[in-house]
Write a protein that holds these residues in place. Structure first.
Motif, PDB file in Angstrom:
ATOM      1  N   GLU A 113       0.834  -1.203   0.000  1.00  0.00           N
ATOM      2  CA  GLU A 113       0.000   0.000   0.000  1.00  0.00           C
ATOM      3  C   GLU A 113       0.872   1.258   0.000  1.00  0.00           C
ATOM      4  O   GLU A 113       0.669   2.166  -0.795  1.00  0.00           O
ATOM      5  CB  GLU A 113      -0.895  -0.026   1.246  1.00  0.00           C
ATOM      6  N   THR A 114       1.856   1.292   0.881  1.00  0.00           N
ATOM      7  CA  THR A 114       2.744   2.454   0.995  1.00  0.00           C
ATOM      8  C   THR A 114       4.179   1.958   1.099  1.00  0.00           C
ATOM      9  O   THR A 114       4.486   1.158   1.986  1.00  0.00           O
ATOM     10  CB  THR A 114       2.418   3.283   2.261  1.00  0.00           C
ATOM     11  N   GLY A 115       5.034   2.426   0.227  1.00  0.00           N
ATOM     12  CA  GLY A 115       6.415   1.971   0.275  1.00  0.00           C
ATOM     13  C   GLY A 115       7.212   2.470  -0.900  1.00  0.00           C
ATOM     14  O   GLY A 115       7.016   3.610  -1.360  1.00  0.00           O
ATOM     15  N   MET A 116       8.104   1.609  -1.406  1.00  0.00           N
ATOM     16  CA  MET A 116       9.050   1.969  -2.459  1.00  0.00           C
ATOM     17  C   MET A 116       9.164   0.834  -3.476  1.00  0.00           C
ATOM     18  O   MET A 116       9.020  -0.332  -3.111  1.00  0.00           O
ATOM     19  CB  MET A 116      10.449   2.191  -1.861  1.00  0.00           C
ATOM     20  N   ALA A 117       9.456   1.209  -4.705  1.00  0.00           N
ATOM     21  CA  ALA A 117       9.844   0.231  -5.720  1.00  0.00           C
ATOM     22  C   ALA A 117      11.231   0.608  -6.228  1.00  0.00           C
ATOM     23  O   ALA A 117      11.469   1.776  -6.568  1.00  0.00           O
ATOM     24  CB  ALA A 117       8.849   0.231  -6.875  1.00  0.00           C
ATOM     25  N   HIS A 118      12.124  -0.368  -6.258  1.00  0.00           N
ATOM     26  CA  HIS A 118      13.495  -0.136  -6.727  1.00  0.00           C
ATOM     27  C   HIS A 118      13.717  -0.998  -7.961  1.00  0.00           C
ATOM     28  O   HIS A 118      13.525  -2.218  -7.930  1.00  0.00           O
ATOM     29  CB  HIS A 118      14.487  -0.525  -5.632  1.00  0.00           C
ATOM     30  N   ILE A 119      14.112  -0.352  -9.054  1.00  0.00           N
ATOM     31  CA  ILE A 119      14.299  -1.049 -10.326  1.00  0.00           C
ATOM     32  C   ILE A 119      15.769  -0.931 -10.686  1.00  0.00           C
ATOM     33  O   ILE A 119      16.300   0.178 -10.807  1.00  0.00           O
ATOM     34  CB  ILE A 119      13.385  -0.433 -11.398  1.00  0.00           C
ATOM     35  N   PHE A 120      16.422  -2.077 -10.836  1.00  0.00           N
ATOM     36  CA  PHE A 120      17.883  -2.153 -10.978  1.00  0.00           C
ATOM     37  C   PHE A 120      18.208  -2.892 -12.260  1.00  0.00           C
ATOM     38  O   PHE A 120      17.622  -3.931 -12.554  1.00  0.00           O
ATOM     39  CB  PHE A 120      18.434  -2.930  -9.767  1.00  0.00           C
ATOM     40  N   ILE A 121      19.164  -2.382 -13.046  1.00  0.00           N
ATOM     41  CA  ILE A 121      19.578  -3.066 -14.267  1.00  0.00           C
ATOM     42  C   ILE A 121      20.916  -3.747 -14.022  1.00  0.00           C
ATOM     43  O   ILE A 121      21.843  -3.135 -13.491  1.00  0.00           O
ATOM     44  CB  ILE A 121      19.615  -2.085 -15.465  1.00  0.00           C
ATOM     45  N   GLN A 122      21.009  -5.021 -14.405  1.00  0.00           N
ATOM     46  CA  GLN A 122      22.217  -5.824 -14.110  1.00  0.00           C
ATOM     47  C   GLN A 122      23.247  -5.743 -15.236  1.00  0.00           C
ATOM     48  O   GLN A 122      23.868  -6.756 -15.560  1.00  0.00           O
ATOM     49  CB  GLN A 122      21.819  -7.279 -13.875  1.00  0.00           C
ATOM     50  N   HIS A 123      23.413  -4.578 -15.812  1.00  0.00           N
ATOM     51  CA  HIS A 123      24.332  -4.407 -16.939  1.00  0.00           C
ATOM     52  C   HIS A 123      25.119  -3.111 -16.743  1.00  0.00           C
ATOM     53  O   HIS A 123      24.710  -2.242 -15.975  1.00  0.00           O
ATOM     54  CB  HIS A 123      23.563  -4.364 -18.255  1.00  0.00           C
ATOM     55  N   THR A 124      26.230  -2.979 -17.497  1.00  0.00           N
ATOM     56  CA  THR A 124      27.063  -1.795 -17.355  1.00  0.00           C
ATOM     57  C   THR A 124      27.148  -0.976 -18.645  1.00  0.00           C
ATOM     58  O   THR A 124      27.938  -0.045 -18.735  1.00  0.00           O
ATOM     59  CB  THR A 124      28.502  -2.178 -16.904  1.00  0.00           C
ATOM     60  N   SER A 125      26.320  -1.324 -19.627  1.00  0.00           N
ATOM     61  CA  SER A 125      26.317  -0.546 -20.875  1.00  0.00           C
ATOM     62  C   SER A 125      24.912  -0.089 -21.250  1.00  0.00           C
ATOM     63  O   SER A 125      24.652   0.294 -22.390  1.00  0.00           O
ATOM     64  CB  SER A 125      26.941  -1.365 -22.006  1.00  0.00           C
ATOM     65  N   ALA A 126      24.003  -0.124 -20.290  1.00  0.00           N
ATOM     66  CA  ALA A 126      22.651   0.424 -20.442  1.00  0.00           C
ATOM     67  C   ALA A 126      22.266   0.979 -19.087  1.00  0.00           C
ATOM     68  O   ALA A 126      22.755   0.499 -18.057  1.00  0.00           O
ATOM     69  CB  ALA A 126      21.665  -0.649 -20.883  1.00  0.00           C
TER      70      ALA A 126
ATOM     71  N   SER B 191      19.888   2.445 -11.548  1.00  0.00           N
ATOM     72  CA  SER B 191      18.619   2.129 -10.905  1.00  0.00           C
ATOM     73  C   SER B 191      17.754   3.368 -10.830  1.00  0.00           C
ATOM     74  O   SER B 191      18.261   4.498 -10.902  1.00  0.00           O
ATOM     75  CB  SER B 191      18.842   1.567  -9.491  1.00  0.00           C
ATOM     76  N   VAL B 192      16.461   3.162 -10.731  1.00  0.00           N
ATOM     77  CA  VAL B 192      15.530   4.227 -10.366  1.00  0.00           C
ATOM     78  C   VAL B 192      14.704   3.696  -9.199  1.00  0.00           C
ATOM     79  O   VAL B 192      14.458   2.493  -9.093  1.00  0.00           O
ATOM     80  CB  VAL B 192      14.604   4.661 -11.528  1.00  0.00           C
ATOM     81  N   SER B 193      14.295   4.613  -8.332  1.00  0.00           N
ATOM     82  CA  SER B 193      13.430   4.211  -7.224  1.00  0.00           C
ATOM     83  C   SER B 193      12.224   5.129  -7.217  1.00  0.00           C
ATOM     84  O   SER B 193      12.345   6.345  -7.408  1.00  0.00           O
ATOM     85  CB  SER B 193      14.192   4.245  -5.899  1.00  0.00           C
ATOM     86  N   VAL B 194      11.073   4.529  -7.029  1.00  0.00           N
ATOM     87  CA  VAL B 194       9.791   5.219  -7.201  1.00  0.00           C
ATOM     88  C   VAL B 194       8.954   4.979  -5.947  1.00  0.00           C
ATOM     89  O   VAL B 194       8.826   3.826  -5.512  1.00  0.00           O
ATOM     90  CB  VAL B 194       9.059   4.638  -8.432  1.00  0.00           C
ATOM     91  N   PRO B 195       8.369   6.031  -5.368  1.00  0.00           N
ATOM     92  CA  PRO B 195       7.476   5.784  -4.235  1.00  0.00           C
ATOM     93  C   PRO B 195       6.246   4.989  -4.685  1.00  0.00           C
ATOM     94  O   PRO B 195       5.770   5.146  -5.804  1.00  0.00           O
ATOM     95  CB  PRO B 195       7.079   7.191  -3.764  1.00  0.00           C
ATOM     96  N   VAL B 196       5.761   4.134  -3.781  1.00  0.00           N
ATOM     97  CA  VAL B 196       4.532   3.371  -4.022  1.00  0.00           C
ATOM     98  C   VAL B 196       3.466   3.908  -3.066  1.00  0.00           C
ATOM     99  O   VAL B 196       3.722   4.058  -1.868  1.00  0.00           O
ATOM    100  CB  VAL B 196       4.766   1.864  -3.779  1.00  0.00           C
ATOM    101  N   THR B 197       2.315   4.253  -3.630  1.00  0.00           N
ATOM    102  CA  THR B 197       1.211   4.811  -2.843  1.00  0.00           C
ATOM    103  C   THR B 197      -0.082   4.153  -3.304  1.00  0.00           C
ATOM    104  O   THR B 197      -0.347   4.111  -4.514  1.00  0.00           O
ATOM    105  CB  THR B 197       1.121   6.341  -3.061  1.00  0.00           C
ATOM    106  N   ASN B 198      -0.826   3.601  -2.362  1.00  0.00           N
ATOM    107  CA  ASN B 198      -2.067   2.890  -2.706  1.00  0.00           C
ATOM    108  C   ASN B 198      -1.825   1.790  -3.744  1.00  0.00           C
ATOM    109  O   ASN B 198      -2.632   1.584  -4.653  1.00  0.00           O
ATOM    110  CB  ASN B 198      -3.136   3.867  -3.226  1.00  0.00           C
ATOM    111  N   GLY B 199      -0.708   1.101  -3.607  1.00  0.00           N
ATOM    112  CA  GLY B 199      -0.432  -0.039  -4.473  1.00  0.00           C
ATOM    113  C   GLY B 199      -0.044   0.305  -5.898  1.00  0.00           C
ATOM    114  O   GLY B 199      -0.069  -0.566  -6.772  1.00  0.00           O
TER     115      GLY B 199
END
Lengths: 140, 140, 140
Positions: B35-48, B101-109
């Protein structure tokens, strides 16, 4: 959900880009207590940065230094804030371009990095000395 | 507090900047469990890399490609690490400038992005292939 | 583990780099409820960014503006996306270079920043207006 936080004092490094993944892991014996979660590595300075990049070929780190010196030239005529020398203001700029933290997913109690990824200390000062990190690991 | 973690394999993309918000959301049906939190999106590469920017006008993504090619020129005389071609070292540099990486707040799912924000895959290689993400969502 | 999330509407700022640490803290009276954890500060816009840098000398912020104007020039002949003026596309590019969020460790209920670190709003538009942040604090 657990939260682990440590201060890590890195050894002093010369100006340039340095792999520090193992130096961090050596100071994080309790990383394995978090099965699934995140690790956040933060540098408490404004003239050095952190990044993630290629972990094998030293020429990549040399080319980073070459590129950043070209993209952010040490031309004191461009800047006001040069009291500590030509590497003063440029170090502030480089550190904001690269960033003051990296965050890495934790899976099965380990950093879930790609095969070729390592954590870089980006040391922009000619004599930066020892740099201080705050590492926060959290998850289940 | 819940922790959800998924590996997402993106479809292969041509060199350039691509909106991937929906491709990520399609693989995250359990996002609504937080409901309330964070999403962290990580790329496992070094050329993108990953970034957040304008989600509507394709000319923005084209202008990003134009600018980054100018700011990090494919001049192999500048770099040592060019074994895989002129887009090799430049891709490493661009990915550290934009970030892994980018991190995005999560609100109401849901991702609590601004009206005009979308998540970009920044593909710097001429033939980068499929890129792998680790997405970690955590919160209450 | 607690999760606290707030929307913060900053006062409008002129183009340039601005210290906003105290403006954020004034709107976070419940930060002290998290003894050990993280604070994530996210900007819901694509033409302004967030960074961490030197918190004392105003010349640092002026030099940042000088450098970014030089590194990302307002030359409309380079870009397609210039409908809103020469500061339109350049603002998108600058915001992705600097980033749309900063994350700060929380220790003893306070931001655990280095002595010289402050949080910057990087306002790239000539008239950006009020900017909206989503602040998420989590930990024990």
């Amino acid at each position: 959900m657990a939260v682990i936080q440590h201060q890590i004092n890195l050894s002093a490094k010369p100006r340039g880009f340095h792999l520090i993944t193992n130096e961090i892991l050596d100071k994080l014996p309790d990383l394995q207590e978090v099965e699934t979660g995140m690790a956040h590595i933060f540098i408490q300075h404004t003239s050095a940065g952190l990044s993630i990049n290629e972990n094998a070929d030293p020429s990549v780190r040399r080319d980073f230094e070459t590129h950043f010196n070209r993209m952010v030239p040490e031309d004191t005529s461009l800047f006001e804030h040069t009291l500590e020398g030509p590497d003063d203001m440029t170090s502030h700029i480089k550190s904001s371009i690269l960033g003051h933290s990296v965050s890495v997913p934790v899976t099965n109690g380990r950093f879930n990095l790609g095969t070729w990824q390592g954590i870089y200390l980006c040391e922009h000062r000619n004599s930066g000395g020892r740099r201080r990190l705050i590492v926060t690991v959290y998850g289940d």
